[in-house]
Scaffold this motif. Structure first.
Motif, PDB file in Angstrom:
ATOM      1  N   ILE A  88      -7.205  -4.045   2.957  1.00  0.00           N
ATOM      2  CA  ILE A  88      -7.617  -2.774   2.663  1.00  0.00           C
ATOM      3  C   ILE A  88      -8.290  -2.034   3.741  1.00  0.00           C
ATOM      4  N   ALA A  89      -8.320  -2.548   4.929  1.00  0.00           N
ATOM      5  CA  ALA A  89      -8.737  -1.942   6.028  1.00  0.00           C
ATOM      6  C   ALA A  89      -8.044  -0.814   6.290  1.00  0.00           C
ATOM      7  N   SER A  90      -8.608   0.445   6.479  1.00  0.00           N
ATOM      8  CA  SER A  90      -8.182   1.576   7.127  1.00  0.00           C
ATOM      9  C   SER A  90      -9.362   2.519   7.693  1.00  0.00           C
ATOM     10  N   PRO A  91      -8.959   3.709   8.436  1.00  0.00           N
ATOM     11  CA  PRO A  91      -9.835   4.276   8.958  1.00  0.00           C
ATOM     12  C   PRO A  91     -10.920   4.939   8.138  1.00  0.00           C
ATOM     13  N   ASP A  92     -10.277   5.460   6.863  1.00  0.00           N
ATOM     14  CA  ASP A  92     -11.318   5.924   6.018  1.00  0.00           C
ATOM     15  C   ASP A  92     -12.046   4.892   4.894  1.00  0.00           C
ATOM     16  N   VAL A  93     -11.409   3.932   4.532  1.00  0.00           N
ATOM     17  CA  VAL A  93     -12.000   2.959   3.762  1.00  0.00           C
ATOM     18  C   VAL A  93     -13.185   2.293   4.512  1.00  0.00           C
ATOM     19  N   VAL A  94     -13.195   1.961   5.928  1.00  0.00           N
ATOM     20  CA  VAL A  94     -14.194   1.365   6.442  1.00  0.00           C
ATOM     21  C   VAL A  94     -15.127   2.511   7.049  1.00  0.00           C
ATOM     22  N   GLY A  95     -14.881   3.732   6.808  1.00  0.00           N
ATOM     23  CA  GLY A  95     -16.001   4.627   7.266  1.00  0.00           C
ATOM     24  C   GLY A  95     -15.677   5.531   8.598  1.00  0.00           C
ATOM     25  N   ILE A  96     -14.747   5.171   9.518  1.00  0.00           N
ATOM     26  CA  ILE A  96     -14.400   5.517  10.846  1.00  0.00           C
ATOM     27  C   ILE A  96     -14.181   6.767  10.660  1.00  0.00           C
ATOM     28  N   THR A  97     -13.177   7.629   9.815  1.00  0.00           N
ATOM     29  CA  THR A  97     -12.858   8.916   9.795  1.00  0.00           C
ATOM     30  C   THR A  97     -13.916   9.723   9.446  1.00  0.00           C
ATOM     31  N   LYS A  98     -15.002   9.382   8.586  1.00  0.00           N
ATOM     32  CA  LYS A  98     -16.416  10.258   8.150  1.00  0.00           C
ATOM     33  C   LYS A  98     -17.445   9.856   9.521  1.00  0.00           C
ATOM     34  N   GLY A  99     -17.294   8.828  10.202  1.00  0.00           N
ATOM     35  CA  GLY A  99     -18.229   8.824  11.401  1.00  0.00           C
ATOM     36  C   GLY A  99     -17.550   9.766  12.534  1.00  0.00           C
ATOM     37  N   ALA A 100     -16.131   9.870  12.642  1.00  0.00           N
ATOM     38  CA  ALA A 100     -15.553  10.806  13.573  1.00  0.00           C
ATOM     39  C   ALA A 100     -16.015  12.167  13.173  1.00  0.00           C
ATOM     40  N   GLY A 101     -16.028  12.595  11.856  1.00  0.00           N
ATOM     41  CA  GLY A 101     -16.036  13.878  11.308  1.00  0.00           C
ATOM     42  C   GLY A 101     -17.863  14.202  11.822  1.00  0.00           C
ATOM     43  N   LEU A 102     -18.539  13.238  11.365  1.00  0.00           N
ATOM     44  CA  LEU A 102     -20.081  13.513  11.914  1.00  0.00           C
ATOM     45  C   LEU A 102     -20.115  13.817  13.355  1.00  0.00           C
ATOM     46  N   GLY A 103     -19.627  13.021  14.193  1.00  0.00           N
ATOM     47  CA  GLY A 103     -19.630  13.273  15.755  1.00  0.00           C
ATOM     48  C   GLY A 103     -19.161  14.654  15.951  1.00  0.00           C
ATOM     49  N   ALA A 104     -17.999  15.019  15.416  1.00  0.00           N
ATOM     50  CA  ALA A 104     -17.345  16.220  15.538  1.00  0.00           C
ATOM     51  C   ALA A 104     -18.481  17.243  15.144  1.00  0.00           C
ATOM     52  N   MET A 105     -19.106  17.230  13.857  1.00  0.00           N
ATOM     53  CA  MET A 105     -19.944  18.436  13.231  1.00  0.00           C
ATOM     54  C   MET A 105     -21.081  18.548  14.253  1.00  0.00           C
ATOM     55  N   LEU A 106     -21.559  17.206  14.801  1.00  0.00           N
ATOM     56  CA  LEU A 106     -22.694  17.276  15.624  1.00  0.00           C
ATOM     57  C   LEU A 106     -22.402  18.119  17.008  1.00  0.00           C
ATOM     58  N   ALA A 107     -21.175  18.049  17.583  1.00  0.00           N
ATOM     59  CA  ALA A 107     -20.654  18.547  18.708  1.00  0.00           C
ATOM     60  C   ALA A 107     -20.736  20.270  18.344  1.00  0.00           C
ATOM     61  N   LEU A 108     -20.003  20.411  17.167  1.00  0.00           N
ATOM     62  CA  LEU A 108     -19.963  21.877  16.760  1.00  0.00           C
ATOM     63  C   LEU A 108     -21.306  22.539  16.742  1.00  0.00           C
ATOM     64  N   ILE A 109     -22.316  21.897  16.201  1.00  0.00           N
ATOM     65  CA  ILE A 109     -23.359  22.552  15.828  1.00  0.00           C
ATOM     66  C   ILE A 109     -24.229  22.838  17.017  1.00  0.00           C
ATOM     67  N   PHE A 110     -24.363  21.647  18.034  1.00  0.00           N
ATOM     68  CA  PHE A 110     -25.299  21.349  19.043  1.00  0.00           C
ATOM     69  C   PHE A 110     -24.824  21.783  20.379  1.00  0.00           C
ATOM     70  N   ALA A 111     -23.518  21.579  20.617  1.00  0.00           N
ATOM     71  CA  ALA A 111     -23.096  21.919  21.956  1.00  0.00           C
ATOM     72  C   ALA A 111     -22.900  23.365  22.267  1.00  0.00           C
ATOM     73  N   PRO A 112     -23.009  23.849  23.442  1.00  0.00           N
ATOM     74  CA  PRO A 112     -22.700  25.187  23.686  1.00  0.00           C
ATOM     75  C   PRO A 112     -21.411  25.619  23.352  1.00  0.00           C
ATOM     76  N   PRO A 113     -20.953  26.817  23.114  1.00  0.00           N
ATOM     77  CA  PRO A 113     -19.748  27.169  22.651  1.00  0.00           C
ATOM     78  C   PRO A 113     -18.833  26.802  23.788  1.00  0.00           C
ATOM     79  N   ALA A 114     -19.073  26.975  25.095  1.00  0.00           N
ATOM     80  CA  ALA A 114     -18.276  26.903  26.216  1.00  0.00           C
ATOM     81  C   ALA A 114     -17.725  25.392  26.345  1.00  0.00           C
ATOM     82  N   TRP A 115     -18.527  24.378  25.559  1.00  0.00           N
ATOM     83  CA  TRP A 115     -18.307  23.195  25.842  1.00  0.00           C
ATOM     84  C   TRP A 115     -17.618  22.657  24.782  1.00  0.00           C
TER      85      TRP A 115
END
Length: 338
Positions: A93-120
């Motif tokens: 039953i392991a998969s990226p979403d079941v074990v939380g990896i996709t959510k962790g990736a989404g959180l990392g992307a969201m942090l980058a979208l919010i806090f990184a300068p637009p040029a980055w």
């Protein structure tokens, strides 16, 4: 009767070839149907003409074809990531979403979208996705091992980590509403708005992963052996499993950076592929990739049709189908273990 007709070593490659060709044909047909549907419905003849420079070349080339290609590439990546995780963790039953990896990736992307300068943004989002997915993977392995590492334990730890990551994403959306439109992609998962630049970045990402995927596919069957057997063959069990997990994280990161958090696709595709071609890696890997691509493209098409003129994100469609299947797998594992 001719022995070749009943020899599994002869019939299995033929069966795999037929299955993969059938999946590829279905994928092409579904891609054409998907490009035909939209705010302006097109006939299949107009779609084919548009692919080769016809009157509808702009709408096909700039909007509908990128959406289809990104769905295919992301679906294949998530499916292979699920397969590698299931083998590495020895957990069906392991998969990226079941074990939380996709959510962790989404959180990392969201942090980058919010806090990184637009040029980055071009490089900060992929970096954030990798860091987020990798952090969840490390926490999963560490906490799961500390709690015994059983099938149900890993699933519960993964679900908990995924829920925590999603709660943090929702907090960020409330706290920083300026990025809410982009952030919704990471919560729901959608191929809407895919562009040619998305195709290029995802293609380069997956091409960079391809040599490692091929190498791991060659040793995927061996990884099911016990640690003592692997050591006797001169293979480090920890290095092999770490390579599988790391590759799964990188594949997931590329898909999430393009389409957001797609639930349960990495769980379903490997199981469906096993039913069709069996457990051997040289048959299972291509069948899994094609199944994942077909599943995400189908989920996107269903989401576009069931609520016309509105759209339901593909991630929601996949979760509606995959959630009950996960429950079934948990019950099956519990009964198998008594």
């Amino acid at each position: 009767m001719n022995a070749a007709l009943v020899d599994p070593s002869t019939s299995q490659p033929l069966r795999t070839t037929l299955v993969c060709v059938g999946l590829a044909v279905l994928l092409v047909l579904l891609a054409l149907v998907s490009m035909a549907l939209g705010a302006v419905p097109l006939s299949l003849n107009r779609v084919l003409a548009g692919l080769f420079g016809g009157p509808d070349a702009f709408i096909i080339g700039q909007y509908r074809l990128p959406r289809v290609i990104v769905a295919i590439l992301s679906g294949a990546a998530l499916a292979l990531a699920g397969l590698f995780l299931q083998v590495a963790l020895r957990n069906p039953i392991a998969s990226p979403d079941v074990v939380g990896i996709t959510k962790g990736a989404g959180l990392g992307a969201m942090l980058a979208l919010i806090f990184a300068p637009p040029a980055w943004i071009i490089w900060s989002v992929p970096v954030g996705v990798i860091i987020g997915a990798g952090t969840v993977a490390v926490l999963l392995l560490a906490i799961g091992r500390g709690l015994g590492g059983g099938v149900t334990t890993l699933a519960l730890v993964g679900v908990s980590l995924g829920a925590l990551a999603q709660a943090m994403m929702q907090f960020l959306m409330v706290r920083y509403p300026r990025g809410i439109d982009q952030s919704m992609v990471w919560l729901a998962g959608s191929v809407y708005g895919s562009t040619i630049s998305d195709i290029l970045s995802l293609s380069f990402w997956l091409l960079a992963c391809l040599p490692v995927v091929i190498l791991l596919a060659m040793v995927l069957d061996i990884s099911a052996f016990g640690d003592d057997t692997l050591k006797s063959l001169g293979i480090s069990p920890n290095l092999l499993r770490a390579s599988l997990v790391l590759t799964a994280v990188v594949l997931t990161a590329g898909a999430v950076a393009s389409v957001g958090s797609i639930g349960f696709l990495g769980l379903l595709a490997p199981h469906i592929a096993r039913l069709m071609v069996g457990p051997h890696a040289r048959h299972l890997v291509p069948a899994t990739a094609l199944t994942g691509a077909l599943a995400l493209l189908l989920a996107d098409l269903i989401g576009r049709l069931v609520a016309l003129p509105n759209e339901i994100p593909a991630g929601i469609v996949a979760s509606v189908i995959g959630g009950p299947y996960l429950f079934f797998l948990l019950l099956w594992e519990a009964r198998r273990r008594g």
